[in-house]
Motif scaffolding. Structure first.
Motif, mmCIF file in Angstrom:
data_model
loop_
_atom_site.group_PDB
_atom_site.id
_atom_site.type_symbol
_atom_site.label_atom_id
_atom_site.label_comp_id
_atom_site.label_asym_id
_atom_site.label_seq_id
_atom_site.Cartn_x
_atom_site.Cartn_y
_atom_site.Cartn_z
ATOM 1 N N UNK A 4 0.891 -1.043 -0.074
ATOM 2 C CA UNK A 4 -0.162 -0.079 -0.086
ATOM 3 C C UNK A 4 0.786 1.233 0.056
ATOM 4 N N UNK A 5 0.710 2.144 -1.048
ATOM 5 C CA UNK A 5 1.317 3.346 -0.856
ATOM 6 C C UNK A 5 0.381 4.438 -0.849
ATOM 7 N N UNK A 6 0.727 5.176 0.151
ATOM 8 C CA UNK A 6 -0.232 6.384 0.351
ATOM 9 C C UNK A 6 0.340 7.621 0.962
ATOM 10 N N UNK A 7 -0.367 8.751 1.039
ATOM 11 C CA UNK A 7 0.494 9.971 1.523
ATOM 12 C C UNK A 7 0.409 9.857 3.104
ATOM 13 N N UNK A 8 1.027 10.576 3.593
ATOM 14 C CA UNK A 8 1.025 10.565 5.109
ATOM 15 C C UNK A 8 -0.048 10.951 5.936
ATOM 16 N N UNK A 9 -1.190 11.607 5.158
ATOM 17 C CA UNK A 9 -2.500 12.101 5.626
ATOM 18 C C UNK A 9 -3.457 10.660 5.451
ATOM 19 N N UNK B 86 -4.111 9.200 2.236
ATOM 20 C CA UNK B 86 -4.899 9.281 0.731
ATOM 21 C C UNK B 86 -4.100 7.894 -0.091
ATOM 22 N N UNK B 87 -4.922 7.107 -0.442
ATOM 23 C CA UNK B 87 -4.456 5.979 -1.158
ATOM 24 C C UNK B 87 -3.854 6.406 -2.510
ATOM 25 N N UNK B 88 -2.628 5.952 -3.019
ATOM 26 C CA UNK B 88 -2.086 6.297 -4.034
ATOM 27 C C UNK B 88 -2.051 4.960 -4.956
ATOM 28 N N UNK B 89 -1.676 3.826 -4.340
ATOM 29 C CA UNK B 89 -1.642 2.631 -4.932
ATOM 30 C C UNK B 89 -1.906 1.612 -3.689
ATOM 31 N N UNK B 90 -2.621 0.466 -4.130
ATOM 32 C CA UNK B 90 -3.005 -0.580 -3.297
ATOM 33 C C UNK B 90 -3.276 -1.863 -3.936
ATOM 34 N N UNK B 91 -2.956 -2.925 -3.363
ATOM 35 C CA UNK B 91 -3.126 -4.437 -3.826
ATOM 36 C C UNK B 91 -4.222 -4.911 -2.934
ATOM 37 N N UNK B 92 -4.763 -4.150 -2.048
ATOM 38 C CA UNK B 92 -5.817 -4.545 -1.067
ATOM 39 C C UNK B 92 -7.162 -4.266 -1.613
ATOM 40 N N UNK B 93 -8.275 -4.873 -1.097
ATOM 41 C CA UNK B 93 -9.695 -4.223 -1.771
ATOM 42 C C UNK B 93 -9.886 -2.815 -1.395
ATOM 43 N N UNK B 94 -10.751 -2.278 -2.067
ATOM 44 C CA UNK B 94 -10.759 -0.761 -1.571
ATOM 45 C C UNK B 94 -11.424 -0.445 -0.225
ATOM 46 N N UNK B 95 -12.146 -1.454 0.481
ATOM 47 C CA UNK B 95 -12.518 -1.118 1.763
ATOM 48 C C UNK B 95 -11.193 -1.357 2.711
ATOM 49 N N UNK B 96 -10.628 -2.331 2.366
ATOM 50 C CA UNK B 96 -9.513 -2.791 3.254
ATOM 51 C C UNK B 96 -8.218 -1.605 3.107
ATOM 52 N N UNK B 97 -8.153 -1.173 1.893
ATOM 53 C CA UNK B 97 -7.323 -0.075 1.782
ATOM 54 C C UNK B 97 -7.665 1.084 2.530
#
Length: 132
Positions: free
Chosen positions: A33-38, A40-51
């Motif tokens: 999972x790649x996200x901003x420090x806040x 906000x999801x940038x990229x994830x291999x999880x489901x949308x809900x899990x992400x």
């Protein structure tokens, strides 16, 4: 899944994709999972809900861990740390969180914070251990 670039530099996207593919290929890695420090999801291999759930909780945890490190740095340096420490931007020589690892019997969560982003790797520690 394609990396969504949030910066003006897109020349690093192939290098980022290659690095993520290498991480995902390691034995036991279940998701990245790649996200901003806040959060906000940038990229994830999880489901949308899990992400969404992971991003919210792990960004908060990382922020709190960063605060603890800064507080300990103020205590260890003997400085007056009233929350007004000018080293909060980490450019003043203060200590900063470089890696956070959480491990249970079935999961291991590794968080690598950067100035603006967090990279989270979730893996099964039992599939990476030899002879367990």
């Amino acid at each position: 899944m394609t990396l969504t670039s949030t910066s003006s530099s897109t020349s690093n996207v192939p290098e980022i994709e290659e690095t993520l593919a290498r991480i995902r290929s390691h034995k036991g890695v279940e998701s990245v999972l790649i996200m901003t420090k806040e959060g906000a999801i940038i990229q994830s291999s999880l489901s949308k809900e899990q992400s969404t759930t992971h991003a919210a909780l792990l960004s908060q945890l990382t922020a709190k861990a960063c605060n603890v490190i800064q507080m300990l740095d103020g205590v260890n340096s003997g400085g007056n740390d009233n929350g007004n420490n000018n080293d909060n931007d980490n450019g003043g020589g203060g200590d900063e969180l470089t890696f956070l690892r959480l491990r249970s019997h079935n999961k291991e969560i590794m968080i690598a914070p950067d100035k603006e982003f967090l990279m989270v790797v979730i893996q099964n520690p039992n599939s990476t251990a030899d002879g367990e």
